[in-house]
Design an enzyme around this catalytic site. Structure first.
Site, PDB file in Angstrom:
ATOM      1  CG  ASP A  45      -2.130   0.881   1.095  1.00 62.18           C
ATOM      2  OD1 ASP A  45      -1.953   2.092   0.892  1.00 62.18           O
ATOM      3  OD2 ASP A  45      -3.257   0.372   1.189  1.00 62.18           O
ATOM      4  CE1 TYR A 158     -13.024   3.428  -8.984  1.00 61.52           C
ATOM      5  CE2 TYR A 158     -15.375   3.200  -9.376  1.00 61.52           C
ATOM      6  CZ  TYR A 158     -14.220   2.784  -8.733  1.00 61.52           C
ATOM      7  OH  TYR A 158     -14.270   1.722  -7.859  1.00 61.52           O
TER       8      TYR A 158
END
Ligand SMILES: NC(=O)c1ccc[n+]([C@@H]2O[C@H](COP(=O)([O-])OP(=O)(O)OC[C@H]3O[C@@H](n4cnc5c(N)ncnc54)[C@H](O)[C@@H]3O)[C@@H](O)[C@H]2O)c1
Length: 329
Positions: A45, A158
């Site tokens: 991450d 998106y």
């Protein structure tokens, strides 16, 4: 939903990478894997929208490892996949409005990063990668309930990225044999979802407003509907997808939802009822660009091929989420 002993043994004997594991859905997947006794759980991450505090409670566990890295960097992806059996790929930039404000970064992370993860899975011989797809892929199709093979045209950058994710996954299976399963989430909510910032999702925003006694904003008339999905259901879907023994379930995409349709107005009413704060009144403002009007999933494909059954309905999910927020205040 309960896992059987064979599934539990498989988890105990396997190593899992969760990309985006410091985020909302990813950290819930990590928590479940560790609770179920996974042999190894690694998180990749870059902490752009996720938080170290979401994984803090796992950091002392010897089975747990955190790599701070970026899926836009192929070397980071290859390093993170080294020695892993399964991958749950959650890292991405979520939010339709964010993608409208900054389509380039959304594209780089969601498409470039996904492509890197597919290459890393191929080169590190990952057994199966479950990845976060999205109900936004249904775009302008007005058909309800949504069935996996009947999509419309995307309504936002998106949504384009999430559709391209599915196309790349399919091509990587056909050309390199990379095994993946796409999970089209429908409005996931629950503990650790971020209520702050311009791109926060509606459930944590409503929770915050109700708890603080302020008026929540509703974009549009509030009659738009969603198939709100408690995060535990999405977590189960990821586990079932990664460790599936059913060859027919591979290289497919699945709706992951509950199969209950409620409007934003009804959602707010439920939160008010559960919290006992009936006097809260919403403030209505202009509808948002790129949003779909109605959403409801047909979840039979996931039930038939993955054995997925939602274990928490919307009302119970809201209760659990409300308890979580209350305990944080
Ligand atoms: N929450 C929903 O309702 C929903 C619905 C459909 C799809 N999804 C998808 O599910 C996934 C998880 O969403 P979430 O709601 O948990 O969001 P989130 O923002 O909480 O989690 C995403 C995580 O990915 C990390 N990340 C972002 N860019 C990265 C990069 N370049 N490299 C490495 N890590 C990076 C973030 O730091 C964060 O921890 C995303 O792919 C999202 O598009 C979510």
């Amino acid at each position: 939903m309960e896992l059987n002993q064979i599934q539990k043994n498989k988890i105990a004997n396997s190593a899992f990478l969760v990309t985006g594991g410091a985020g909302f859905i990813g950290s819930n997947i990590v928590e479940f894997l560790l609770k179920t006794g996974a042999g190894k759980v690694r998180v990749l991450d870059n902490l752009s929208t996720g938080f170290r505090k979401n994984i803090q409670e796992f950091e002392s566990r010897k089975e747990f490892e955190f790599i701070e890295g970026d899926i836009r960097n192929l070397q980071h992806c290859l390093q993170a996949c080294e020695g892993m059996d399964f991958v749950s790929h959650q890292a991405a930039l979520g939010s339709v409005p964010r993608s409208i404000d900054d389509p380039v970064t959304t594209n780089d992370v969601n498409i470039g990063g996904h492509l890197n993860m597919l290459i890393a899975c191929r080169d590190r011989k990952i057994k199966c990668m479950a990845y976060a797809a999205s109900s936004s892929t249904y775009g302008d199709s007005i058909e309800l309930p949504k069935k996996e093979d009947r999509i419309g045209k995307p309504l936002s950058p998106y949504a384009v990225t999430k559709l391209v994710n599915e196309l790349y996954a399919d091509v990587f299976f056909k050309t390199y044999g990379v095994k993946t399963i796409g999970l089209r989430y429908f409005n996931v909510f629950g503990p650790r979802q971020n209520p702050y910032g311009a791109y926060a999702a509606v459930v944590p925003l409503f929770m915050e407003s109700v708890l603080n006694g302020t008026s929540p904003f509703i974009n549009g008339d509030g009659m738009q509907t969603r198939d709100f999905t408690y995060v535990e259901n999405a977590v189960f879907a990821n586990i079932l997808a990664m460790i599936t023994e059913n060859p027919e379930s591979i290289n497919q995409v699945y709706n992951i939802a509950v199969g209950e349709q409620i409007s934003l107005n009804q959602l707010l009413e439920k939160i008010k009822e559960i919290s006992g704060r009936q006097n809260i009144k919403a403030v209505y403002r202009e509808a948002r660009k790129g949003d779909v009007r109605n959403s409801l999933a047909d979840i039979s494909k996931a039930t038939n091929l993955l054995g997925y059954k939602p274990s928490v309905n919307v009302t119970n999910g809201i209760k659990l989420t409300y308890e979580f927020w209350k305990s944080r205040i």
